[in-house]
Design a protein around this motif. Structure first.
Motif, PDB file in Angstrom:
ATOM      1  N   ASN A 176      30.204 -16.037  14.566  1.00 30.27           N
ATOM      2  CA  ASN A 176      31.339 -16.117  13.491  1.00 30.27           C
ATOM      3  C   ASN A 176      32.237 -14.892  13.950  1.00 30.27           C
ATOM      4  O   ASN A 176      31.777 -13.665  14.224  1.00 30.27           O
ATOM      5  CB  ASN A 176      30.975 -15.776  12.053  1.00 30.27           C
ATOM      6  N   VAL A 177      33.648 -15.086  13.772  1.00 30.75           N
ATOM      7  CA  VAL A 177      34.789 -14.138  14.303  1.00 30.75           C
ATOM      8  C   VAL A 177      35.078 -13.423  13.142  1.00 30.75           C
ATOM      9  O   VAL A 177      35.497 -14.207  12.282  1.00 30.75           O
ATOM     10  CB  VAL A 177      35.620 -14.585  15.241  1.00 30.75           C
ATOM     11  N   ASP A 178      35.384 -12.122  13.081  1.00 37.11           N
ATOM     12  CA  ASP A 178      35.983 -11.154  11.904  1.00 37.11           C
ATOM     13  C   ASP A 178      36.801 -10.020  12.677  1.00 37.11           C
ATOM     14  O   ASP A 178      36.248  -9.337  13.240  1.00 37.11           O
ATOM     15  CB  ASP A 178      35.036 -10.810  10.942  1.00 37.11           C
ATOM     16  N   GLN A 179      37.774 -10.177  12.582  1.00 40.13           N
ATOM     17  CA  GLN A 179      38.745  -9.405  13.476  1.00 40.13           C
ATOM     18  C   GLN A 179      38.828  -7.991  12.808  1.00 40.13           C
ATOM     19  O   GLN A 179      39.266  -6.989  13.293  1.00 40.13           O
ATOM     20  CB  GLN A 179      40.388  -9.698  13.347  1.00 40.13           C
ATOM     21  N   ALA A 180      38.263  -7.727  11.678  1.00 41.85           N
ATOM     22  CA  ALA A 180      37.940  -6.446  11.018  1.00 41.85           C
ATOM     23  C   ALA A 180      36.902  -5.755  11.817  1.00 41.85           C
ATOM     24  O   ALA A 180      36.746  -4.286  11.406  1.00 41.85           O
ATOM     25  CB  ALA A 180      37.802  -6.623   9.625  1.00 41.85           C
ATOM     26  N   MET A 181      35.929  -6.524  12.367  1.00 44.28           N
ATOM     27  CA  MET A 181      34.973  -5.721  12.995  1.00 44.28           C
ATOM     28  C   MET A 181      35.418  -4.910  14.293  1.00 44.28           C
ATOM     29  O   MET A 181      36.462  -5.323  14.916  1.00 44.28           O
ATOM     30  CB  MET A 181      33.986  -6.910  13.619  1.00 44.28           C
ATOM     31  N   PRO A 182      34.796  -3.843  14.362  1.00 47.30           N
ATOM     32  CA  PRO A 182      35.266  -2.929  15.718  1.00 47.30           C
ATOM     33  C   PRO A 182      34.947  -3.451  17.055  1.00 47.30           C
ATOM     34  O   PRO A 182      34.234  -4.127  17.276  1.00 47.30           O
ATOM     35  CB  PRO A 182      34.462  -1.562  15.483  1.00 47.30           C
ATOM     36  N   GLN A 183      35.916  -3.142  17.780  1.00 48.01           N
ATOM     37  CA  GLN A 183      35.699  -3.682  19.347  1.00 48.01           C
ATOM     38  C   GLN A 183      34.795  -2.485  20.008  1.00 48.01           C
ATOM     39  O   GLN A 183      34.673  -1.576  19.417  1.00 48.01           O
ATOM     40  CB  GLN A 183      37.185  -3.556  19.975  1.00 48.01           C
ATOM     41  N   MET A 184      34.242  -2.922  21.053  1.00 50.80           N
ATOM     42  CA  MET A 184      33.356  -1.953  21.802  1.00 50.80           C
ATOM     43  C   MET A 184      33.965  -0.750  22.393  1.00 50.80           C
ATOM     44  O   MET A 184      34.963  -0.918  22.900  1.00 50.80           O
ATOM     45  CB  MET A 184      32.361  -2.750  22.975  1.00 50.80           C
ATOM     46  N   ALA A 185      33.189   0.230  22.060  1.00 53.41           N
ATOM     47  CA  ALA A 185      33.668   1.667  22.576  1.00 53.41           C
ATOM     48  C   ALA A 185      32.620   2.501  22.208  1.00 53.41           C
ATOM     49  O   ALA A 185      31.388   2.217  21.679  1.00 53.41           O
ATOM     50  CB  ALA A 185      34.884   2.096  21.768  1.00 53.41           C
ATOM     51  N   ALA A 186      32.675   3.620  22.900  1.00 55.06           N
ATOM     52  CA  ALA A 186      31.674   4.792  22.530  1.00 55.06           C
ATOM     53  C   ALA A 186      31.318   4.936  20.914  1.00 55.06           C
ATOM     54  O   ALA A 186      32.027   4.950  20.328  1.00 55.06           O
ATOM     55  CB  ALA A 186      32.000   5.932  23.156  1.00 55.06           C
TER      56      ALA A 186
END
Length: 418
Positions: free
Chosen positions: A344-354
């Motif tokens: 499932n996709v939720d655009q409120a989830m953070p993107q990958m980063a440190a």
């Protein structure tokens, strides 16, 4: 356009079914370079169709944006009232928006009071005391709820409840997973083992759509679908902020977000500041107890850019672990699958980063969203609007959220710090 979107979705479904069949029939070492080429070509076609569907949906969204900007060629021309098509609830709501409390007929007031559904409230507006708030009819509120799902993928997975008041709601909880009984000898006393209980609260917060100013010209134009216009703006504004809070809310001045309340299930190895591997996903899945890994709401939640990265991952036999979803009798599409779990996709989830927490896995039904009564719209006609030739509207909605669980139903993957 709707027929075109439907046809595109049917094409996508057919291709997705073929991909599923290809992967199901060629497991392990049977997966060959030819199979991979078929998979890649099919996924490329799926991406093309997805882009076309998004293009059509963007056009529809643009109509709403044009209306918000006052463009007469936008939603104004698209939202044409069919004579006689309004039900009583919609007609009463439109009368209120056009003329305020005084525009409602005695039948409107009597009917709602008789049904014990007080859709007309005598709350004061910004202007005169005769202007009251209008609690949205059941039909309208249901449409609002559906629209809010488009802004928050988590909402369609969570447990949603409605309560009559906004008082703090208590949930008793206990974690007895480490407790077990014993064998006792004849005439021997049993040992004591008391379970520790705790209390979890689900509070609500008042959300505002912010004020919406409508020019007199649009209100006076009977061909303009005022209810649809207000509904779209309210759903977008409240849906976006509440959806974000249900994922990453702090739990103090905001609802407790599912990601905020989750437990770390897997941390990426050094160097994985913006990547995730196949083994990481397997470890994350199995960090959640098997008792939580069955059910309709079990799966993955992540940002679309994280999905893009995950689609490139292959298992030890070289097979892609991403499988496109397709409809199985339920209109509206089906989620894609990752390790045979819904993705499932939720655009409120953070993107990958440190140090980011871009992936959430587990039983999302343990996250509870609470709504209090109905959404309420107020009409404002004070001088701040009148001098500009406008009528103002503002909507309020009370809701909250919390992960009602103490056993680790939801766990996240965290990127490495370095």
């Amino acid at each position: 356009m709707a027929q075109s979107i439907q046809a595109l979705r049917e094409r996508r479904d057919a291709i997705a079914k073929n991909i599923n069949s290809l992967m199901e029939n060629n497991k392990g070492k049977a997966w060959s370079a030819e199979h991979q080429k078929t998979y890649d070509d099919s996924m490329s076609e799926v991406d093309t169709i997805n882009a076309e569907i998004k293009r059509h949906e963007t056009i529809l969204a643009k109509l709403g944006e044009d209306a918000a900007a006052g463009n007469p060629d936008g939603l104004l021309n698209a939202a044409i009232r069919t004579p006689g098509a309004q039900n009583e609830e919609s007609r009463a709501l439109r009368n209120f928006m056009l003329g305020g409390f005084q525009a409602l007929t005695t039948d409107d007031v009597a009917r709602h009071n008789a049904r014990r559904s007080p859709e007309i409230q005598a709350a004061m507006s910004t202007g005169t005391g005769s202007e009251g708030g209008y609690t949205v009819a059941t039909e309208y509120f249901r449409r609002l709820t559906e629209a809010m799902k488009a802004y928050g993928g988590l909402r369609s997975l969570a447990t949603v409840i409605r309560t009559g008041t906004g008082a703090a709601m208590n949930f008793p909880a206990a974690d007895a997973t480490a407790e077990e009984g014993e064998i006792v000898g004849e005439n021997a006393a049993a040992s004591a083992l008391d379970t520790a209980f705790l209390n979890m609260q689900l509070q609500v917060f008042k959300y505002s759509s912010k004020s919406i100013a409508i020019p007199f010209e649009l209100i006076q134009d009977s061909m303009f679908d005022l209810e649809l216009y207000i509904e779209a703006l309210v759903a977008m504004r409240i849906g976006r902020i509440s959806g974000r809070h249900h994922v990453t809310g702090t739990g103090t001045t905001q609802p407790m977000g599912a990601l905020t309340a989750s437990v770390t299930g897997k941390v990426g190895a050094a160097g994985q500041t913006a990547t995730v591997g196949y083994d990481d996903l397997v470890d994350l899945e199995h960090s959640v107890d098997p008792a939580y890994r069955n059910g309709r709401s079990v799966g993955w939640l992540m940002h679309d850019q994280t999905v893009k990265a995950v689609r490139k991952i292959k298992d030890s036999d070289g097979r892609p672990i991403f499988v496109p979803g397709y409809e199985q009798g339920n209109p509206g599409g089906a989620p894609d699958r990752l390790l045979n779990r819904p993705l499932n996709v939720d655009q409120a989830m953070p993107q990958m980063a440190a140090n980011a927490k871009p992936i959430l896995f587990g039983d999302f039904s343990k996250y509870t969203i609470r709504e209090v009564m109905d959404l309420t719209i107020f009409r404002m006609t004070d001088s701040a609007y009148t001098l500009k030739g406008q009528v103002g509207f503002v909507a309020f909605n009370r809701q909250g959220g919390n992960l009602i669980d103490v056993g680790g139903a939801l766990k996240h993957y965290q990127n490495s710090a370095t």
